[in-house]
Design a protein around this motif. Structure first.
Motif, PDB file in Angstrom:
ATOM      1  N   THR A  45     -36.737-117.635 -12.450  1.00 24.57           N
ATOM      2  CA  THR A  45     -35.934-118.013 -11.281  1.00 24.57           C
ATOM      3  C   THR A  45     -35.991-116.926 -10.226  1.00 24.57           C
ATOM      4  O   THR A  45     -36.129-117.196  -9.024  1.00 24.57           O
ATOM      5  CB  THR A  45     -34.482-118.285 -11.692  1.00 24.57           C
ATOM      6  OG1 THR A  45     -34.440-119.389 -12.597  1.00 24.57           O
ATOM      7  CG2 THR A  45     -33.622-118.611 -10.483  1.00 24.57           C
ATOM      8  N   ARG A  48     -39.356-117.095  -8.598  1.00 21.10           N
ATOM      9  CA  ARG A  48     -39.437-118.234  -7.672  1.00 21.10           C
ATOM     10  C   ARG A  48     -38.739-117.917  -6.352  1.00 21.10           C
ATOM     11  O   ARG A  48     -39.222-118.287  -5.283  1.00 21.10           O
ATOM     12  CB  ARG A  48     -38.815-119.467  -8.327  1.00 21.10           C
ATOM     13  CG  ARG A  48     -38.636-120.636  -7.394  1.00 21.10           C
ATOM     14  CD  ARG A  48     -37.986-121.795  -8.127  1.00 21.10           C
ATOM     15  NE  ARG A  48     -38.970-122.627  -8.806  1.00 21.10           N
ATOM     16  CZ  ARG A  48     -38.676-123.556  -9.707  1.00 21.10           C
ATOM     17  NH1 ARG A  48     -37.421-123.739 -10.080  1.00 21.10           N
ATOM     18  NH2 ARG A  48     -39.642-124.303 -10.241  1.00 21.10           N
ATOM     19  N   ARG A  56     -43.790-118.685  -6.333  1.00 23.54           N
ATOM     20  CA  ARG A  56     -43.476-120.110  -6.494  1.00 23.54           C
ATOM     21  C   ARG A  56     -44.643-120.858  -7.131  1.00 23.54           C
ATOM     22  O   ARG A  56     -44.442-121.785  -7.917  1.00 23.54           O
ATOM     23  CB  ARG A  56     -43.129-120.714  -5.133  1.00 23.54           C
ATOM     24  CG  ARG A  56     -41.806-120.215  -4.555  1.00 23.54           C
ATOM     25  CD  ARG A  56     -41.380-121.056  -3.372  1.00 23.54           C
ATOM     26  NE  ARG A  56     -42.323-120.965  -2.262  1.00 23.54           N
ATOM     27  CZ  ARG A  56     -42.259-120.047  -1.301  1.00 23.54           C
ATOM     28  NH1 ARG A  56     -41.299-119.118  -1.334  1.00 23.54           N
ATOM     29  NH2 ARG A  56     -43.133-120.025  -0.320  1.00 23.54           N
ATOM     30  N   GLU A 131     -35.994-126.161 -13.794  1.00 19.27           N
ATOM     31  CA  GLU A 131     -35.785-127.271 -12.873  1.00 19.27           C
ATOM     32  C   GLU A 131     -34.307-127.615 -12.735  1.00 19.27           C
ATOM     33  O   GLU A 131     -33.855-128.001 -11.649  1.00 19.27           O
ATOM     34  CB  GLU A 131     -36.574-128.491 -13.356  1.00 19.27           C
ATOM     35  CG  GLU A 131     -38.076-128.287 -13.312  1.00 19.27           C
ATOM     36  CD  GLU A 131     -38.548-127.903 -11.924  1.00 19.27           C
ATOM     37  OE1 GLU A 131     -38.602-128.774 -11.038  1.00 19.27           O
ATOM     38  OE2 GLU A 131     -38.862-126.708 -11.718  1.00 19.27           O
ATOM     39  N   ARG A 134     -32.910-124.987 -10.413  1.00 22.67           N
ATOM     40  CA  ARG A 134     -33.340-125.233  -9.042  1.00 22.67           C
ATOM     41  C   ARG A 134     -32.512-126.346  -8.407  1.00 22.67           C
ATOM     42  O   ARG A 134     -32.076-126.230  -7.252  1.00 22.67           O
ATOM     43  CB  ARG A 134     -34.822-125.604  -8.989  1.00 22.67           C
ATOM     44  CG  ARG A 134     -35.335-125.779  -7.565  1.00 22.67           C
ATOM     45  CD  ARG A 134     -36.799-126.059  -7.505  1.00 22.67           C
ATOM     46  NE  ARG A 134     -37.137-127.376  -8.026  1.00 22.67           N
ATOM     47  CZ  ARG A 134     -38.324-127.963  -7.860  1.00 22.67           C
ATOM     48  NH1 ARG A 134     -39.286-127.319  -7.207  1.00 22.67           N
ATOM     49  NH2 ARG A 134     -38.571-129.156  -8.351  1.00 22.67           N
TER      50      ARG A 134
END
Length: 259
Positions: A45, A48, A56, A131, A134
């Motif tokens: 995370t 990202r 990313r 996910e 996110r």
């Protein structure tokens, strides 16, 4: 057909010891996989958010690769293929008997089966947790980010005090579902000879042909473990989706504005 239920064939003697051993092994590999998945999720995370386009891209490849291949295939890869690429000295060390590697319940964690199972489960689950996180971060109102930046928050303080607490609240229930899936998917590790609960249940079936009783007990234990895990996650997880405590400004910032 006349069914005769004989619980003593499962809940006594050697079959009972197998059931207990398999259950405790499932518990320990679940905990190991959860810890690994959590650490990987936090690291990825951060990559990202702070790694730019390259970061990313790496995370996107990670998620796509792990989410779109069967877990059983991944476990077989780690156990039969990746294991052979480790240095021989390391493999010999892992295969040796180490009394310090025995967990409560006589569960050996420093074995190829345990390590492969925990590693595979952790990696697989991290792709789904990424996910969920996110989605939770994207659900935080943009106005809060703009207000924090206007007050002089750095990127790290913005993430630590504004985005992460509220993102966790938003994503908590889906994350709990992924942790519960990790526990249930540990049953696939029987494919690499890992002696968890499903493996032991099948062993009882071969031992005394008490398939119905063995699988009934195994199902009940999976259900019990899932209920306990769900209750613990609910109790210790974020409880107030509207006003998360961690979302408040850090003390130093509050003191600065008060002055």
């Amino acid at each position: 057909m006349n069914w005769h239920i004989d619980w003593a064939g499962v809940l006594s003697g050697q079959p009972l010891r197998w059931i207990i051993s398999g259950f405790l092994t499932t518990v320990w590999v679940t905990l190991a996989g959860m810890m690994l998945a959590t650490v990987l999720t936090l690291l990825l995370t951060g990559l990202r958010l702070a790694g730019g386009r390259a970061g990313r891209g790496v995370v996107a490849v990670w998620v796509s690769l792990l989410r779109n291949t069967p877990l059983l295939v991944q476990l077989l890869f780690w156990y039969f293929a990746a294991w052979s690429f480790l240095p021989q000295a390391l493999r010999d060390f892992i295969n040796d008997d180490h009394t310090w590697s025995i967990l409560p319940g006589n569960v050996w964690w420093l074995t190829p089966e345990f390590l492969s199972a925990a590693w595979g489960l952790g990696l697989f689950t991290s792709a789904f947790l990424l996910e969920e996180i996110r989605s939770g971060l994207q659900a935080v109102p943009k106005g809060q980010t703009e207000a924090a930046l206007a007050q002089g928050f750095s990127a790290w303080r913005l993430f630590r005090w504004i985005l992460l607490p509220q993102g966790l609240v938003n994503a908590w229930q889906p994350m709990v579902g992924q942790y519960l899936n990790l526990m249930k998917l540990s049953s696939l590790a029987t494919g690499i000879g890992f002696a968890e609960l499903t493996y032991q249940v099948r062993q009882i079936e071969s031992y005394n042909a008490h398939a119905l009783e063995a699988f009934a007990v195994g199902t009940a234990l999976y259900l019990l473990l899932g209920i306990i895990m769900g209750a613990l996650f609910t109790w210790f997880g974020p409880r107030n989706a509207k006003r998360p405590r961690a979302a408040a400004a850090p003390p130093a910032v509050e003191a600065q504005h008060d002055s």
